[in-house]
Design an enzyme around this catalytic site. Sequence first.
Site, mmCIF file in Angstrom:
data_model
loop_
_atom_site.group_PDB
_atom_site.id
_atom_site.type_symbol
_atom_site.label_atom_id
_atom_site.label_comp_id
_atom_site.label_asym_id
_atom_site.label_seq_id
_atom_site.Cartn_x
_atom_site.Cartn_y
_atom_site.Cartn_z
ATOM 1 N N HIS A 82 0.836 -1.197 0.000
ATOM 2 C CA HIS A 82 0.000 0.000 0.000
ATOM 3 C C HIS A 82 0.869 1.244 0.000
ATOM 4 O O HIS A 82 1.847 1.336 0.733
ATOM 5 C CB HIS A 82 -0.907 0.020 1.237
ATOM 6 N N ASP A 161 -14.626 2.757 8.213
ATOM 7 C CA ASP A 161 -13.631 3.612 7.561
ATOM 8 C C ASP A 161 -14.277 4.472 6.486
ATOM 9 O O ASP A 161 -13.957 5.654 6.362
ATOM 10 C CB ASP A 161 -12.523 2.769 6.943
ATOM 11 N N ARG A 168 -14.383 12.912 7.830
ATOM 12 C CA ARG A 168 -13.123 13.648 7.953
ATOM 13 C C ARG A 168 -12.934 14.601 6.785
ATOM 14 O O ARG A 168 -12.423 15.716 6.932
ATOM 15 C CB ARG A 168 -11.938 12.680 8.031
ATOM 16 N N SER A 183 -7.183 4.334 9.246
ATOM 17 C CA SER A 183 -7.933 4.179 7.998
ATOM 18 C C SER A 183 -7.232 3.171 7.077
ATOM 19 O O SER A 183 -7.845 2.220 6.581
ATOM 20 C CB SER A 183 -8.047 5.543 7.311
ATOM 21 N N LYS A 187 -8.317 -1.245 6.556
ATOM 22 C CA LYS A 187 -8.607 -1.892 5.271
ATOM 23 C C LYS A 187 -7.605 -2.999 4.962
ATOM 24 O O LYS A 187 -7.946 -4.031 4.400
ATOM 25 C CB LYS A 187 -8.645 -0.851 4.148
#
Lengths: 435, 435
Positions: A82, A161, A168, A183, A187
């Site tokens: 990621h 999330d 947010r 967050s 995931k």
Amino acid sequence: LNVADLICKKRNKGILSREEIQFLIKGYVAGEIPDYQIAALLMAIWFVGMHNTETTDLTLAMADSGERVDLSSIPGVKVDKHSTGGVGDATTLIVAPLVAACGGKVAKMSGRGLGHTGGTLDKLESIPGLSVQQSIDSFIRIVADCGLAIVGQTADLAPADRLLYALRDVTGTIDSIPLIAASIMSKKLVSGSDAIVLDVKTGNGAFMNDMDGSEKLAKTMTAIGAKAGKRTTALITDMNQPLGNAVGNALEVREAIQVLRGELSGDLKTVSLALATQMLLVSGICADEAEARQRVESALSSGEALNRLARMIRAQGGHPEVIEKTELMPRASRQIPVLAGKSGRITRLDTARIGYCALLLGAGRQKKGDSIDPAVGLWMQKRLGDEVTKGEALAVLHVNAEDHIEEAFECFQKAVNIDAGRLEARKLIYKTISG
Amino acid sequence: LNVADLICKKRNKGILSREEIQFLIKGYVAGEIPDYQIAALLMAIWFVGMHNTETTDLTLAMADSGERVDLSSIPGVKVDKHSTGGVGDATTLIVAPLVAACGGKVAKMSGRGLGHTGGTLDKLESIPGLSVQQSIDSFIRIVADCGLAIVGQTADLAPADRLLYALRDVTGTIDSIPLIAASIMSKKLVSGSDAIVLDVKTGNGAFMNDMDGSEKLAKTMTAIGAKAGKRTTALITDMNQPLGNAVGNALEVREAIQVLRGELSGDLKTVSLALATQMLLVSGICADEAEARQRVESALSSGEALNRLARMIRAQGGHPEVIEKTELMPRASRQIPVLAGKSGRITRLDTARIGYCALLLGAGRQKKGDSIDPAVGLWMQKRLGDEVTKGEALAVLHVNAEDHIEEAFECFQKAVNIDAGRLEARKLIYKTISG
């Protein structure tokens, strides 16, 4: 438990317990706690931060808010990657095939671009025929067959999330390290992989502009991974210029393919190889870095990584011929060079602004749901530290629609500093952090 | 103008312009800006505060959100008084008649009690027949006739304040000086008086516990008053013990009447005379403090102030005989003394806890809309600094319902410190601040 009391507790720098955090997240997802109380809580967190135990508890509560992907039917080690988001960052398209070629299983759920940062799904959709919408069964079958698949979310993973991120986004609470970490990691924890490599971008094109923040984010995320039983390593990498030269969807796929064909060196390749190396280590496929590095380089030079990408493209419904003929992807109707206004050295590039320039041309989204043009974007001809002569091309804009061209042109010019000054000391890969 | 951008601006310690604040308040009252964005903004304000110009602009925007009371048909100077809330504070019942007796017009809109603090409307409703719900015409007529009236809000004054207060109450953003100041002053500005005296309570029974905060609140409010063209003076007065000896609705009315009858001296009388004196000064009725003080003392000793209260009670539908016979008001069925557990000196009283003790007996509200018992409460027999002997009565609880008696009893005992220690230096009236 009373929500207003918990808001005050957090506001007054108290540490919320696991039970309190679960109460808040469950209540919010169930619609029992209203947006306005969570908004106040998020702003309090923005100001006072969270203790490591709170961030982990928040992440786990968010992960528990929905389904988990079960990848256990895929033989082998599943390893995820990621990036916190950058400009000209097509590493996933290089890294996933590399790791698959070395025996790792990369079952990657990606996102779409927003603001100045690109998204892997948008890039892949430049490939004619390719679909990122796959059922969970199809996703698992493709990973089992090809060693990799890159798709959109197959289910409502971590709905907490989704809700929190949307809140947010409109309450000025995006740029909070614990909230970003929770967050991302919520995931990652539910997406079913055994191990995770994080690419934390730092610099003027990243969410985190400074090294302190980036390092804190990396440490927070790897600690969460460790506590949740997922081996996690983070690289902190530079985002003070676009990672590759291409910024724009089809352009970035083309550049990634060029790297996999062995035709292109540079920062994009360097970071991709480093990430792939870490993925082999964190997944336990290789025992030491030298071995991992060698395996990755062989997968590149043998063409096996390129072959894996072609197999994935075919499996996801795309035309694998793009591997040889990148011109099969959409191309812009016009190419307009941006010329240097003076001679000197490029001492600074405003990376977010370069991303925004591509967005103006149609490569990105101002807001969720905006349509994009896969063909457009820009190709950097010069990079940080390069000497340029007045009138030389700094970049080439790839343009279709006529609107915003002037604006994009000016935007790029403003993003480039040419002067006699010194470059700030920088590296490409700053740090490796393990959970 | 984008709400999320304005939240970020405030969060990052920027100063919101008048236009931006008006946009936020108008949008919120119109239902165009959602609660969750305002909640995040309020929490950001809680953390970073507001510049004086912002607080004034916020107050004016809130004042402009609804109707204004027009008192222009009442001849003479209209002067208002407001307390930030305390325990055993029946000053309004003494001050308003005193000022009316001296020629001022006191058109007072009061509130109800919440939590440990009492409310003037609740106290007045202990008087048989008296109604605090008056039409605006009736309100104006009573003030014109009697020189004073004390009623509930006649219209939806400053609806922005109502909305914001309700949101603050559930988002941990009550205790913010600029938000408190804007809330109080927005209502004062629209209630039609020409001049205002504020009684800012400081100590362990007040919203503001420390002198710094109290002084800042007083200065903020008087500055707003000055900018809005209303002469405003604030007294900072002590709330480290109940102001009077009575805590509870009918009990406090009785004590106020005793002061007006000249039967009782002490802190309640001292603060009431000081507030009335300031009201004569700020309204321009008297030119110097010595003259004002003398006028107030004459109004008390002549019985004219008591007479004014009686006239007001009659005009608002109540039985003015309570002035002579306070036993016409509801009385509790039982009186239970709380005895000193040891001998020594009272070095500390937890005033909020004493207020909470009365609340437990039924004199107050845990939350809006709770019903109260006008008869119950407590009467302090000893005050800060008093020497007590073991077994001596510290206070008498006035009790009706049987539930919570034990709890109230313990609550009072815990509120009293008897030891050999020294008293902290304190004054009754700390400061006078003019806008």
